[in-house]
Design a protein around this motif. Sequence first.
Motif, short mmCIF file in Angstrom:
data_model
loop_
_atom_site.label_atom_id
_atom_site.label_comp_id
_atom_site.label_asym_id
_atom_site.label_seq_id
_atom_site.Cartn_x
_atom_site.Cartn_y
_atom_site.Cartn_z
N LYS A 213 33.30 27.97 36.72
CA LYS A 213 33.09 27.65 35.27
C LYS A 213 34.09 27.25 34.58
CE LYS A 213 32.08 31.06 31.37
NZ LYS A 213 31.56 32.14 30.96
N VAL A 214 35.32 27.59 35.19
CA VAL A 214 36.72 26.81 34.61
C VAL A 214 36.45 25.32 34.53
CG1 VAL A 214 39.03 26.41 34.94
CG2 VAL A 214 38.12 28.94 35.14
N GLY A 215 36.02 24.60 35.67
CA GLY A 215 35.79 23.16 35.55
C GLY A 215 34.73 22.89 34.58
N ASP A 216 33.84 23.83 34.36
CA ASP A 216 32.67 23.41 33.51
C ASP A 216 33.33 23.64 31.92
OD1 ASP A 216 30.76 23.27 35.43
OD2 ASP A 216 29.88 25.18 35.21
N ILE A 217 33.97 24.44 31.95
CA ILE A 217 34.76 24.64 30.38
C ILE A 217 35.41 23.55 30.08
CG2 ILE A 217 36.54 25.94 29.14
CD1 ILE A 217 35.76 28.23 30.74
N TRP A 218 36.34 23.02 31.08
CA TRP A 218 37.20 21.58 30.78
C TRP A 218 36.24 20.45 30.64
CZ3 TRP A 218 42.30 20.84 30.62
CH2 TRP A 218 43.31 22.18 30.67
N ILE B 113 43.47 47.81 40.84
CA ILE B 113 43.57 46.90 39.80
C ILE B 113 43.53 45.53 40.38
CG2 ILE B 113 45.84 46.11 38.52
CD1 ILE B 113 44.54 48.69 37.20
N LYS B 114 44.19 45.46 41.63
CA LYS B 114 43.90 44.22 42.26
C LYS B 114 42.49 43.96 42.43
CE LYS B 114 47.52 44.55 45.80
NZ LYS B 114 47.60 44.60 47.30
N LYS B 115 41.42 44.57 42.53
CA LYS B 115 40.08 44.21 42.48
C LYS B 115 39.82 43.92 40.97
CE LYS B 115 35.42 46.16 43.70
NZ LYS B 115 34.86 45.80 42.33
N ALA B 116 40.41 44.38 40.01
CA ALA B 116 39.93 43.88 38.62
C ALA B 116 40.34 42.55 38.35
CB ALA B 116 40.73 44.89 37.60
N PHE B 117 41.31 41.97 38.91
CA PHE B 117 41.78 40.51 38.94
C PHE B 117 40.96 39.80 39.61
CE2 PHE B 117 45.98 42.28 37.25
CZ PHE B 117 46.47 41.26 36.44
N LYS B 118 40.72 40.23 41.05
CA LYS B 118 39.80 39.55 41.93
C LYS B 118 38.45 39.21 41.38
CE LYS B 118 43.08 38.11 44.84
NZ LYS B 118 43.35 36.64 44.91
N ASP B 119 37.95 40.20 40.70
CA ASP B 119 36.51 40.29 40.44
C ASP B 119 36.29 39.21 39.11
OD1 ASP B 119 35.81 41.97 42.21
OD2 ASP B 119 35.68 43.73 41.15
N ALA B 120 37.29 39.05 38.47
CA ALA B 120 37.41 38.15 37.42
C ALA B 120 37.74 36.70 37.89
CB ALA B 120 38.49 38.67 36.28
N SER B 121 37.89 36.49 38.89
CA SER B 121 38.36 35.26 39.73
C SER B 121 37.72 34.88 40.94
CB SER B 121 40.11 35.31 39.96
OG SER B 121 40.79 36.01 39.08
N GLY B 122 36.58 35.26 40.77
CA GLY B 122 35.73 34.92 41.95
C GLY B 122 35.29 33.22 42.17
N PRO B 123 34.20 33.07 42.89
CA PRO B 123 33.91 31.62 43.08
C PRO B 123 33.01 31.12 41.91
CG PRO B 123 32.60 32.96 44.73
CD PRO B 123 33.98 33.52 43.98
N ASP B 124 32.39 32.06 41.26
CA ASP B 124 31.61 31.56 40.00
C ASP B 124 32.70 31.21 38.84
OD1 ASP B 124 29.13 31.92 41.20
OD2 ASP B 124 28.73 33.77 40.39
N TRP B 125 33.83 31.92 38.68
CA TRP B 125 34.62 31.70 37.61
C TRP B 125 35.51 30.30 37.76
CZ3 TRP B 125 36.01 32.08 32.82
CH2 TRP B 125 37.29 31.78 32.36
N TRP B 126 35.75 30.04 39.27
CA TRP B 126 36.45 28.79 39.42
C TRP B 126 35.26 27.74 38.93
CZ3 TRP B 126 40.43 27.71 43.80
CH2 TRP B 126 41.12 29.07 44.19
N THR C 158 42.30 29.28 24.49
CA THR C 158 41.31 30.07 23.92
C THR C 158 39.91 30.09 24.53
OG1 THR C 158 40.37 27.82 22.74
CG2 THR C 158 42.21 29.10 21.62
N LYS C 159 39.63 28.92 25.63
CA LYS C 159 38.54 28.89 26.23
C LYS C 159 38.61 29.51 27.66
CE LYS C 159 36.39 25.58 23.19
NZ LYS C 159 35.53 24.16 22.93
N MET C 160 39.85 29.31 28.29
CA MET C 160 39.93 29.76 29.74
C MET C 160 40.86 30.76 29.70
SD MET C 160 41.73 27.51 32.54
CE MET C 160 43.11 27.57 32.05
N ASN D 53 32.66 15.73 37.70
CA ASN D 53 32.27 17.01 37.60
C ASN D 53 33.43 18.07 37.95
OD1 ASN D 53 30.84 19.46 37.99
ND2 ASN D 53 29.02 18.52 38.65
N ALA D 54 33.94 18.62 36.98
CA ALA D 54 35.16 19.20 37.32
C ALA D 54 34.45 20.78 37.74
CB ALA D 54 35.80 19.74 35.75
N GLY D 55 33.54 20.99 37.30
CA GLY D 55 32.98 22.30 37.74
C GLY D 55 32.84 22.17 39.48
N ALA D 56 32.10 21.17 39.76
CA ALA D 56 31.98 20.73 41.51
C ALA D 56 33.21 20.88 41.95
CB ALA D 56 31.43 19.64 41.51
#
Length: 348
Positions: free
Chosen positions: A276-281, A261-274, A47-49, A120-123
């Motif tokens: 943020k995922v840790g911060d979500i957890w 379409i590859k760009k659509a995936f990679k733009d959603a999966s950049g360093p800020d997202w990595w 739900t959150k990731m 710090n899961a985000g770090a």
Amino acid sequence: MKNNPTRFALTGAIMGLAMALSGPLQAAPEFVFKLHHFLSAKAPAQTKMLEPWAAQVEKNSGGRVKIEIYPSMTLGGAPPQLIRQVRDGVVDLVWTVNGYTAGLFPRTEVFELPFIHTNNAGATSRAMYDMFKDDLASEYGGVEVMFLHVHAGQGIHTVDKLVRTPADMAGMKMRIPTRTGAWVIEALGAQPVGMPVPQLPQALSKKIVDGALIPWEIIPPLKLQDQTEYQIEGPNKTRFGTTTFQVSMNKARWDGLPADIKKAFKDASGPDWWQKVGDIWTANDDSGIEVAVKSGNKHITLTESELAAFRAKLDPVVDRWIAEVKGKDIDGAALVDKARKLTAKYSK
């Protein structure tokens, strides 16, 4: 002829319907992907990731992509088979625990070692991004990695035993999903029991295991507050290692996609997202321990001196890993040094 209001109303309704039908229809997605994982649809992991990430990819694609999420292994198989499913093209995407397939991702294991990740899961997840291209990518053959991450870290959950020293764990049977986690448990004098996390509630209730090393966030989805009495961690939320995860796509499917379409995936999966995922957890972890405490469980924070005793026992685990991966021509010491520096950098 007199005007007939009913006739005019009916005619207007028909014309309106005709205009609506002749208007632009939303095109069906050109690219549909199946994403398979092992937790429930209500788990924060989905739900959150996974759901927000999928929605961002779909938005980036202008509606040309649709990602269908299949939780709880509904497409068949067991959690340890997820990486094979995506490599073989049985599914398009998976979210899985790297350690479910022991030894397959030895370089990435560096982030699972005790006190590489602390609290710090985000770090830690952001550090993984920085190391991915040069240090980790070679072990992800057959897939295109969207992102890697860790959870908030391994806390000690026990059915009924208070643990404040390594000696308290002597002889206990403790669940862990990874081989590095098993080494941690062995170093503390306990017996590791490997199993996917969905099996844990039954294992606790039947005393197949006396506890587990897992984060707090999994408490509500598995109702672990009903099976355990103690949740134990170090000061400032310091943990005893962590688990690495991946969201990856079948490589052949990826290679066949157009560039936009590859760009659509990679733009959603950049360093800020990595990161943020840790911060979500981390945020999920705070919610999980609240559930346990409200249920009457005891949340124990060790003192600095108590944690030091655990460090003394667990530092050799890092040395063991460095020696073990040397046999695979991996410079483990260099990876440990780099991972520590990057994790510390992003923790600031």
